[in-house]
Design a protein around this motif. Sequence first.
Motif, PDB file in Angstrom:
ATOM      1  N   UNK A   1      57.569  28.632  35.973  1.00  0.00           N
ATOM      2  CA  UNK A   1      56.472  28.067  35.183  1.00  0.00           C
ATOM      3  C   UNK A   1      57.069  26.994  34.274  1.00  0.00           C
ATOM      4  N   UNK A   2      56.513  25.797  34.370  1.00  0.00           N
ATOM      5  CA  UNK A   2      56.990  24.674  33.573  1.00  0.00           C
ATOM      6  C   UNK A   2      56.067  24.521  32.376  1.00  0.00           C
ATOM      7  N   UNK A   3      56.644  24.506  31.191  1.00  0.00           N
ATOM      8  CA  UNK A   3      55.856  24.327  29.983  1.00  0.00           C
ATOM      9  C   UNK A   3      55.288  22.918  29.982  1.00  0.00           C
ATOM     10  N   UNK A   4      54.019  22.812  29.741  1.00  0.00           N
ATOM     11  CA  UNK A   4      53.384  21.499  29.743  1.00  0.00           C
ATOM     12  C   UNK A   4      53.711  20.749  28.458  1.00  0.00           C
ATOM     13  N   UNK A   5      53.491  19.462  28.486  1.00  0.00           N
ATOM     14  CA  UNK A   5      53.773  18.629  27.321  1.00  0.00           C
ATOM     15  C   UNK A   5      54.908  17.682  27.618  1.00  0.00           C
ATOM     16  N   UNK A   6      55.537  17.208  26.572  1.00  0.00           N
ATOM     17  CA  UNK A   6      56.639  16.261  26.740  1.00  0.00           C
ATOM     18  C   UNK A   6      57.730  16.852  27.620  1.00  0.00           C
ATOM     19  N   UNK A   7      58.225  16.056  28.540  1.00  0.00           N
ATOM     20  CA  UNK A   7      59.300  16.490  29.409  1.00  0.00           C
ATOM     21  C   UNK A   7      58.849  17.205  30.664  1.00  0.00           C
ATOM     22  N   UNK A   8      57.555  17.540  30.781  1.00  0.00           N
ATOM     23  CA  UNK A   8      57.071  18.214  31.986  1.00  0.00           C
ATOM     24  C   UNK A   8      57.213  17.263  33.168  1.00  0.00           C
ATOM     25  N   UNK A   9      57.620  17.765  34.318  1.00  0.00           N
ATOM     26  CA  UNK A   9      57.775  16.903  35.485  1.00  0.00           C
ATOM     27  C   UNK A   9      56.481  16.185  35.852  1.00  0.00           C
ATOM     28  N   UNK A  10      56.636  15.078  36.508  1.00  0.00           N
ATOM     29  CA  UNK A  10      55.496  14.257  36.915  1.00  0.00           C
ATOM     30  C   UNK A  10      54.531  15.055  37.787  1.00  0.00           C
TER      31      UNK A  10
ATOM     32  N   UNK B   1      62.729  24.260  43.631  1.00  0.00           N
ATOM     33  CA  UNK B   1      63.456  23.442  44.609  1.00  0.00           C
ATOM     34  C   UNK B   1      62.846  22.055  44.780  1.00  0.00           C
ATOM     35  N   UNK B   2      61.636  21.874  44.286  1.00  0.00           N
ATOM     36  CA  UNK B   2      60.952  20.589  44.434  1.00  0.00           C
ATOM     37  C   UNK B   2      60.891  19.812  43.119  1.00  0.00           C
ATOM     38  N   UNK B   3      61.604  20.284  42.102  1.00  0.00           N
ATOM     39  CA  UNK B   3      61.581  19.632  40.795  1.00  0.00           C
ATOM     40  C   UNK B   3      62.931  18.984  40.491  1.00  0.00           C
ATOM     41  N   UNK B   4      62.878  17.758  40.024  1.00  0.00           N
ATOM     42  CA  UNK B   4      64.059  17.020  39.609  1.00  0.00           C
ATOM     43  C   UNK B   4      64.066  16.948  38.089  1.00  0.00           C
ATOM     44  N   UNK B   5      65.200  17.224  37.496  1.00  0.00           N
ATOM     45  CA  UNK B   5      65.318  17.195  36.043  1.00  0.00           C
ATOM     46  C   UNK B   5      65.542  15.749  35.601  1.00  0.00           C
ATOM     47  N   UNK B   6      64.543  15.192  34.937  1.00  0.00           N
ATOM     48  CA  UNK B   6      64.641  13.819  34.438  1.00  0.00           C
ATOM     49  C   UNK B   6      64.572  13.769  32.921  1.00  0.00           C
ATOM     50  N   UNK B   7      63.822  14.676  32.322  1.00  0.00           N
ATOM     51  CA  UNK B   7      63.614  14.730  30.879  1.00  0.00           C
ATOM     52  C   UNK B   7      63.835  16.162  30.407  1.00  0.00           C
ATOM     53  N   UNK B   8      64.029  16.373  29.109  1.00  0.00           N
ATOM     54  CA  UNK B   8      64.137  17.738  28.598  1.00  0.00           C
ATOM     55  C   UNK B   8      62.901  18.547  28.985  1.00  0.00           C
ATOM     56  N   UNK B   9      63.117  19.800  29.383  1.00  0.00           N
ATOM     57  CA  UNK B   9      61.984  20.634  29.728  1.00  0.00           C
ATOM     58  C   UNK B   9      62.285  22.099  29.487  1.00  0.00           C
ATOM     59  N   UNK B  10      61.209  22.874  29.459  1.00  0.00           N
ATOM     60  CA  UNK B  10      61.316  24.317  29.271  1.00  0.00           C
ATOM     61  C   UNK B  10      60.667  24.994  30.461  1.00  0.00           C
ATOM     62  N   UNK B  11      61.373  25.945  31.061  1.00  0.00           N
ATOM     63  CA  UNK B  11      60.837  26.676  32.203  1.00  0.00           C
ATOM     64  C   UNK B  11      60.949  28.173  31.959  1.00  0.00           C
ATOM     65  N   UNK B  12      60.016  28.892  32.536  1.00  0.00           N
ATOM     66  CA  UNK B  12      60.058  30.352  32.518  1.00  0.00           C
ATOM     67  C   UNK B  12      60.196  30.818  33.956  1.00  0.00           C
ATOM     68  N   UNK B  13      61.132  31.717  34.192  1.00  0.00           N
ATOM     69  CA  UNK B  13      61.274  32.308  35.520  1.00  0.00           C
ATOM     70  C   UNK B  13      60.512  33.633  35.482  1.00  0.00           C
ATOM     71  N   UNK B  14      59.370  33.691  36.169  1.00  0.00           N
ATOM     72  CA  UNK B  14      58.585  34.925  36.128  1.00  0.00           C
ATOM     73  C   UNK B  14      59.294  36.060  36.867  1.00  0.00           C
ATOM     74  N   UNK B  15      59.012  37.282  36.449  1.00  0.00           N
ATOM     75  CA  UNK B  15      59.570  38.446  37.135  1.00  0.00           C
ATOM     76  C   UNK B  15      59.012  38.497  38.550  1.00  0.00           C
ATOM     77  N   UNK B  16      59.895  38.735  39.501  1.00  0.00           N
ATOM     78  CA  UNK B  16      59.492  38.813  40.908  1.00  0.00           C
ATOM     79  C   UNK B  16      60.065  40.093  41.490  1.00  0.00           C
ATOM     80  N   UNK B  17      59.202  40.936  42.005  1.00  0.00           N
ATOM     81  CA  UNK B  17      59.667  42.211  42.550  1.00  0.00           C
ATOM     82  C   UNK B  17      59.691  42.226  44.067  1.00  0.00           C
TER      83      UNK B  17
END
Length: 111
Positions: A58-67, A87-103
């Motif tokens: 999950x990518x936090x929206x706002x400044x730095x969110x991928x295009x 795998x489809x995201x390129x880091x271009x700007x500062x961003x915050x991501x959450x890795x959700x729990x996956x069982x």
Amino acid sequence: MEEVPVTVRAEGREETLSVERGANLRRALLAAGFEVYAPAARVANCGGRGLCATCGVRVETGDGAPADADHWHDRLAARYGYPRLSCQLTVEEPLTVEIPEKRYWGQLLPR
């Protein structure tokens, strides 16, 4: 090369990584020791080609969110609230991501 801060929230912890601008987010997360896959998908995944849909974050929206989403899964994610594929995201700007729990396989549930 210039480095970009990426804040990662996973398993109750938060850590900020320095990631090379232009790096693939999935590769950066795995290199830093973060698990983007459910147990079964760790050994049976597409290797970052955007086919298995199991490396969601999950990518936090706002400044730095991928295009805008340009991968088919990311377009659906935007429409239905699913995580985006790391795998489809390129880091271009500062961003915050959450890795959700996956069982299970990918278990990419909407919020």
